[in-house]
Design a protein around this motif. Structure first.
Motif, PDB file in Angstrom:
ATOM      1  N   THR A  19       0.841  -1.198   0.000  1.00  0.00           N
ATOM      2  CA  THR A  19       0.000   0.000   0.000  1.00  0.00           C
ATOM      3  C   THR A  19       0.874   1.245   0.000  1.00  0.00           C
ATOM      4  O   THR A  19       2.060   1.184   0.292  1.00  0.00           O
ATOM      5  N   GLU A  20       0.234   2.358  -0.301  1.00  0.00           N
ATOM      6  CA  GLU A  20       0.930   3.634  -0.201  1.00  0.00           C
ATOM      7  C   GLU A  20       0.861   4.061   1.256  1.00  0.00           C
ATOM      8  O   GLU A  20      -0.218   4.282   1.794  1.00  0.00           O
ATOM      9  N   GLY A  21       2.005   4.115   1.883  1.00  0.00           N
ATOM     10  CA  GLY A  21       2.071   4.436   3.304  1.00  0.00           C
ATOM     11  C   GLY A  21       1.728   3.222   4.146  1.00  0.00           C
ATOM     12  O   GLY A  21       1.119   2.274   3.665  1.00  0.00           O
ATOM     13  N   PRO A  22       2.135   3.254   5.412  1.00  0.00           N
ATOM     14  CA  PRO A  22       1.795   2.143   6.311  1.00  0.00           C
ATOM     15  C   PRO A  22       0.277   2.049   6.481  1.00  0.00           C
ATOM     16  O   PRO A  22      -0.390   3.055   6.683  1.00  0.00           O
ATOM     17  N   ALA A  23      -0.262   0.857   6.367  1.00  0.00           N
ATOM     18  CA  ALA A  23      -1.698   0.647   6.516  1.00  0.00           C
ATOM     19  C   ALA A  23      -1.933  -0.684   7.221  1.00  0.00           C
ATOM     20  O   ALA A  23      -1.147  -1.622   7.062  1.00  0.00           O
ATOM     21  N   GLU A  24      -2.998  -0.749   7.970  1.00  0.00           N
ATOM     22  CA  GLU A  24      -3.378  -1.993   8.639  1.00  0.00           C
ATOM     23  C   GLU A  24      -3.560  -3.084   7.592  1.00  0.00           C
ATOM     24  O   GLU A  24      -4.236  -2.902   6.584  1.00  0.00           O
ATOM     25  N   GLY A  25      -2.923  -4.221   7.786  1.00  0.00           N
ATOM     26  CA  GLY A  25      -3.042  -5.342   6.870  1.00  0.00           C
ATOM     27  C   GLY A  25      -2.045  -5.350   5.725  1.00  0.00           C
ATOM     28  O   GLY A  25      -1.987  -6.308   4.972  1.00  0.00           O
ATOM     29  N   ASP A  27       1.659  -5.583   4.003  1.00  0.00           N
ATOM     30  CA  ASP A  27       2.960  -6.202   4.254  1.00  0.00           C
ATOM     31  C   ASP A  27       4.100  -5.303   3.812  1.00  0.00           C
ATOM     32  O   ASP A  27       5.208  -5.402   4.328  1.00  0.00           O
ATOM     33  N   ILE A  28       3.835  -4.464   2.809  1.00  0.00           N
ATOM     34  CA  ILE A  28       4.828  -3.540   2.261  1.00  0.00           C
ATOM     35  C   ILE A  28       4.196  -2.161   2.224  1.00  0.00           C
ATOM     36  O   ILE A  28       3.063  -2.002   1.765  1.00  0.00           O
ATOM     37  N   ALA A  29       4.922  -1.164   2.698  1.00  0.00           N
ATOM     38  CA  ALA A  29       4.439   0.215   2.661  1.00  0.00           C
ATOM     39  C   ALA A  29       5.386   1.055   1.826  1.00  0.00           C
ATOM     40  O   ALA A  29       6.591   1.084   2.090  1.00  0.00           O
ATOM     41  N   GLU A  30       4.841   1.727   0.817  1.00  0.00           N
ATOM     42  CA  GLU A  30       5.651   2.665   0.047  1.00  0.00           C
ATOM     43  C   GLU A  30       5.549   4.021   0.730  1.00  0.00           C
ATOM     44  O   GLU A  30       4.456   4.548   0.924  1.00  0.00           O
ATOM     45  N   VAL A  31       6.694   4.551   1.128  1.00  0.00           N
ATOM     46  CA  VAL A  31       6.734   5.842   1.810  1.00  0.00           C
ATOM     47  C   VAL A  31       7.569   6.820   0.993  1.00  0.00           C
ATOM     48  O   VAL A  31       8.269   6.428   0.061  1.00  0.00           O
ATOM     49  N   ALA A  32       7.495   8.083   1.368  1.00  0.00           N
ATOM     50  CA  ALA A  32       8.288   9.103   0.689  1.00  0.00           C
ATOM     51  C   ALA A  32       9.771   8.762   0.807  1.00  0.00           C
ATOM     52  O   ALA A  32      10.229   8.252   1.827  1.00  0.00           O
ATOM     53  N   ALA A  33      10.515   9.053  -0.234  1.00  0.00           N
ATOM     54  CA  ALA A  33      11.946   8.742  -0.275  1.00  0.00           C
ATOM     55  C   ALA A  33      12.725   9.796   0.497  1.00  0.00           C
ATOM     56  O   ALA A  33      13.549  10.523  -0.045  1.00  0.00           O
ATOM     57  N   ASP A  34      12.474   9.851   1.776  1.00  0.00           N
ATOM     58  CA  ASP A  34      13.130  10.783   2.688  1.00  0.00           C
ATOM     59  C   ASP A  34      13.686   9.957   3.839  1.00  0.00           C
ATOM     60  O   ASP A  34      12.924   9.269   4.530  1.00  0.00           O
ATOM     61  N   PRO A  35      15.000   9.985   4.050  1.00  0.00           N
ATOM     62  CA  PRO A  35      15.584   9.162   5.103  1.00  0.00           C
ATOM     63  C   PRO A  35      14.946   9.376   6.479  1.00  0.00           C
ATOM     64  O   PRO A  35      14.809   8.423   7.254  1.00  0.00           O
TER      65      PRO A  35
END
Length: 176
Positions: A19-25, A27-35
């Motif tokens: 999903t885009e961003g952490p979400a309930e359920g 397994d993988i979260a795509e987040v902004a590419a900011d350390p």
């Protein structure tokens, strides 16, 4: 071949939701590419696999140092190879130098998904519709990008039950 994303291992036949961003359920979260954002997400002990779409190799390397597990984009194969991160790319040949169990290939065609899955490659699809997701799951895709992780998980559980790789949640056969 299994797919290794950070500390998680996804075996052939198993399904994963991105999903885009952490979400309930998810397994993988795509987040902004900011350390800093990557560090903040990684600080949660229940953090999913962290994926980023960097704009440069320097940013990609900084995100991996901060805790990103998956780099999105063909241009970051060199960074993934050097750091041990996984790579989401458009074709297996784009992942030169990346460890074989860290390559995830994006496809848009079920036949291509089936061909790559049969060759032992991990496949990701953007599956907005449940029917589309079920076709790709049947064809061998392992990772599904979706807006609603719970709804996608239901579709994937159904496909796994039909294929016989997961027992049904409820069995009512033979009850008369």
């Amino acid at each position: 071949m299994e797919l290794r994303l950070g500390t998680r291992v996804i075996f052939p036949g198993a399904f994963t939701v991105m999903t885009e961003g952490p979400a309930e359920g998810a397994d993988i979260a795509e987040v902004a590419a900011d350390p800093e954002i990557v560090r903040a997400v990684r600080a949660d002990p229940r953090a999913p696999v962290i994926a980023v779409t960097p704009s440069s190799e320097e940013q990609a390397a900084a995100c991996v140092r901060a805790g990103a597990d998956l780099l999105i984009g063909d241009a970051f194969a060199g960074v993934a190879a050097a750091t041990g991160a996984a790579l989401l790319c458009s074709a297996p040949e784009r992942a030169v130098g990346v460890r074989p169990d860290g390559v995830l290939v994006r496809v848009t065609d079920p036949y291509e998904a089936e061909r790559l899955a049969e060759a032992g490659r991990a496949v990701i699809v953007d599956a907005a519709e449940p029917a589309v997701a079920s076709v790709f799951a049947w064809a061998g895709a392992r990772v599904f990008r979706a807006a609603d992780a719970d709804a996608m998980r239901q579709v994937l559980d159904m496909v796994a039950s039909i294929k016989g790789t997961r027992p049904p949640a409820v069995s009512r056969r033979g009850l008369a």
